[in-house]
Scaffold this motif. Sequence first.
Motif, PDB file in Angstrom:
ATOM      1  N   LEU A 105      72.021   8.598  30.898  1.00 36.04           N
ATOM      2  CA  LEU A 105      70.643   8.509  30.428  1.00 36.04           C
ATOM      3  C   LEU A 105      69.684   8.797  31.583  1.00 36.04           C
ATOM      4  O   LEU A 105      69.919   8.366  32.715  1.00 36.04           O
ATOM      5  CB  LEU A 105      70.350   7.110  29.871  1.00 36.04           C
ATOM      6  CG  LEU A 105      71.101   6.691  28.604  1.00 36.04           C
ATOM      7  CD1 LEU A 105      70.806   5.223  28.286  1.00 36.04           C
ATOM      8  CD2 LEU A 105      70.725   7.579  27.433  1.00 36.04           C
ATOM      9  N   ASP A 106      68.604   9.519  31.277  1.00 31.40           N
ATOM     10  CA  ASP A 106      67.543   9.756  32.255  1.00 31.40           C
ATOM     11  C   ASP A 106      66.550   8.603  32.116  1.00 31.40           C
ATOM     12  O   ASP A 106      65.651   8.632  31.275  1.00 31.40           O
ATOM     13  CB  ASP A 106      66.870  11.100  31.982  1.00 31.40           C
ATOM     14  CG  ASP A 106      65.779  11.427  32.996  1.00 31.40           C
ATOM     15  OD1 ASP A 106      65.546  10.609  33.921  1.00 31.40           O
ATOM     16  OD2 ASP A 106      65.152  12.499  32.860  1.00 31.40           O
ATOM     17  N   ILE A 107      66.741   7.554  32.921  1.00 27.23           N
ATOM     18  CA  ILE A 107      65.934   6.339  32.814  1.00 27.23           C
ATOM     19  C   ILE A 107      64.685   6.467  33.682  1.00 27.23           C
ATOM     20  O   ILE A 107      64.765   6.639  34.895  1.00 27.23           O
ATOM     21  CB  ILE A 107      66.753   5.105  33.225  1.00 27.23           C
ATOM     22  CG1 ILE A 107      67.951   4.943  32.278  1.00 27.23           C
ATOM     23  CG2 ILE A 107      65.882   3.846  33.209  1.00 27.23           C
ATOM     24  CD1 ILE A 107      68.919   3.857  32.697  1.00 27.23           C
ATOM     25  N   GLU A 127      62.870   0.624  33.792  1.00 23.59           N
ATOM     26  CA  GLU A 127      63.685  -0.416  33.173  1.00 23.59           C
ATOM     27  C   GLU A 127      63.381  -1.768  33.807  1.00 23.59           C
ATOM     28  O   GLU A 127      63.218  -1.885  35.017  1.00 23.59           O
ATOM     29  CB  GLU A 127      65.172  -0.104  33.320  1.00 23.59           C
ATOM     30  CG  GLU A 127      66.077  -1.128  32.634  1.00 23.59           C
ATOM     31  CD  GLU A 127      67.539  -0.763  32.665  1.00 23.59           C
ATOM     32  OE1 GLU A 127      68.331  -1.388  31.925  1.00 23.59           O
ATOM     33  OE2 GLU A 127      67.910   0.153  33.445  1.00 23.59           O
ATOM     34  N   LEU A 149      63.206  -0.547  28.188  1.00 21.66           N
ATOM     35  CA  LEU A 149      63.845   0.598  28.836  1.00 21.66           C
ATOM     36  C   LEU A 149      63.098   1.834  28.354  1.00 21.66           C
ATOM     37  O   LEU A 149      62.902   2.027  27.153  1.00 21.66           O
ATOM     38  CB  LEU A 149      65.312   0.660  28.397  1.00 21.66           C
ATOM     39  CG  LEU A 149      66.202   1.783  28.906  1.00 21.66           C
ATOM     40  CD1 LEU A 149      66.529   1.572  30.375  1.00 21.66           C
ATOM     41  CD2 LEU A 149      67.504   1.800  28.099  1.00 21.66           C
ATOM     42  N   ILE A 203      63.187   5.963  28.448  1.00 22.40           N
ATOM     43  CA  ILE A 203      64.056   7.079  28.792  1.00 22.40           C
ATOM     44  C   ILE A 203      63.362   8.404  28.518  1.00 22.40           C
ATOM     45  O   ILE A 203      62.433   8.482  27.713  1.00 22.40           O
ATOM     46  CB  ILE A 203      65.387   7.035  28.011  1.00 22.40           C
ATOM     47  CG1 ILE A 203      65.136   7.287  26.522  1.00 22.40           C
ATOM     48  CG2 ILE A 203      66.116   5.721  28.224  1.00 22.40           C
ATOM     49  CD1 ILE A 203      66.368   7.705  25.774  1.00 22.40           C
ATOM     50  N   ASN A 204      63.824   9.428  29.213  1.00 22.94           N
ATOM     51  CA  ASN A 204      63.395  10.801  28.971  1.00 22.94           C
ATOM     52  C   ASN A 204      64.543  11.483  28.221  1.00 22.94           C
ATOM     53  O   ASN A 204      65.547  11.856  28.825  1.00 22.94           O
ATOM     54  CB  ASN A 204      63.098  11.499  30.294  1.00 22.94           C
ATOM     55  CG  ASN A 204      62.567  12.909  30.117  1.00 22.94           C
ATOM     56  OD1 ASN A 204      62.181  13.310  29.019  1.00 22.94           O
ATOM     57  ND2 ASN A 204      62.558  13.676  31.193  1.00 22.94           N
ATOM     58  N   LYS A 205      64.408  11.594  26.908  1.00 24.26           N
ATOM     59  CA  LYS A 205      65.499  12.102  26.073  1.00 24.26           C
ATOM     60  C   LYS A 205      65.644  13.612  26.199  1.00 24.26           C
ATOM     61  O   LYS A 205      64.662  14.340  26.078  1.00 24.26           O
ATOM     62  CB  LYS A 205      65.263  11.736  24.603  1.00 24.26           C
ATOM     63  CG  LYS A 205      66.482  12.010  23.708  1.00 24.26           C
ATOM     64  CD  LYS A 205      66.167  11.819  22.239  1.00 24.26           C
ATOM     65  CE  LYS A 205      65.587  13.073  21.606  1.00 24.26           C
ATOM     66  NZ  LYS A 205      66.537  14.205  21.546  1.00 24.26           N
ATOM     67  N   HIS A 253      75.008   0.765  28.080  1.00 23.66           N
ATOM     68  CA  HIS A 253      74.122   0.474  29.211  1.00 23.66           C
ATOM     69  C   HIS A 253      73.617  -0.966  29.180  1.00 23.66           C
ATOM     70  O   HIS A 253      73.442  -1.595  30.241  1.00 23.66           O
ATOM     71  CB  HIS A 253      72.937   1.436  29.195  1.00 23.66           C
ATOM     72  CG  HIS A 253      72.029   1.290  30.376  1.00 23.66           C
ATOM     73  ND1 HIS A 253      72.383   1.685  31.652  1.00 23.66           N
ATOM     74  CD2 HIS A 253      70.774   0.756  30.482  1.00 23.66           C
ATOM     75  CE1 HIS A 253      71.398   1.425  32.482  1.00 23.66           C
ATOM     76  NE2 HIS A 253      70.413   0.845  31.803  1.00 23.66           N
TER      77      HIS A 253
END
Length: 327
Positions: free
Chosen positions: A87-89, A92, A97, A99-101, A125
Amino acid sequence: MTQSENVVNLEATADSQHFGQRLDQVLADLFPEYSRSKLKTWILDGNVAINGQTSTTPRQKMFGDEHITVEAEMEVQTVSQPQRIELDIVYEDEAILVINKPADLVVHPGAGNQDGTLLNALLAHVPNIDKVPRAGIVHRLDKDTTGLMVVAKTVPAQTHLVNQLQNRVMSREYEALVMGTMVAGGVVDAPIGRHATKRTHMAVRELGKPAVTHYRVMEKFRAHTHLRLKLETGRTHQIRVHMAYIKHALVGDQAYGGRPRLPRGATEAFIEQLRNFQRQALHAAQLSLFHPASEEWMTWQAPLPQDMETLLNAVREDTKAFGANEI
């Protein structure tokens, strides 16, 4: 609200709009992230108190100023399996959280996508997130839409974020490349509902749910427009449906865009780029919200993915080649 490992203590106060409603109806309105059947079970089990007095009567009439508490033991909310998916977090902490999907990542398991989804990744995660409804997912992005999403790691955080969405407090801004040259920005205020014949599609429909999309022009090209869009509501496929409705469908949108409109005189290389862009050119670029624990207003931004940057550069070169002006 407070939360222990397996028990969540929910608190809320009924207001005047709840006068005369049943207890189970009021709970459904105050705690929309839980199913009606689950809320009814908690009432019958004696886990609901009104002004400190336990009630086991779902049909109990309310007056509209009661303080309601619910003590509920949480159960596993999903049967999906955790999977180690990178995952591009972006951010957090203990509550949320962000994220960049990427493109091609499905948010929820479904027909044809039983695993390999964002939900599977979240279960790996954040192991305890299986006790949060929908594994903490409070809003979605389409499979091929990139960009920012927020996920709640606890039930209280999820309730807080859901309320922000429902009250139109959370801010979500997108960038898109659409077909055709738009003169100026504007607003699309058109209700959206399920398509009459294509059951996997949405459409502007008179009896649909209210949907409002604001947009402004970032760059204008000879045959395309680069837009910044802001959602006031969050209906399924909203931006894609609204842009197609005003005859400026997203580049690459195979569901709502129809056949690509190719610019006259374009080079074969540019035409090939347009044809090979196999997803809607849509990116969730900015997300702003009140943090569910600290109440701090927070904003995150995600740059355009490489495929959209490459496409935009190609559109710019095409415009320059024909001497058209940009904004």
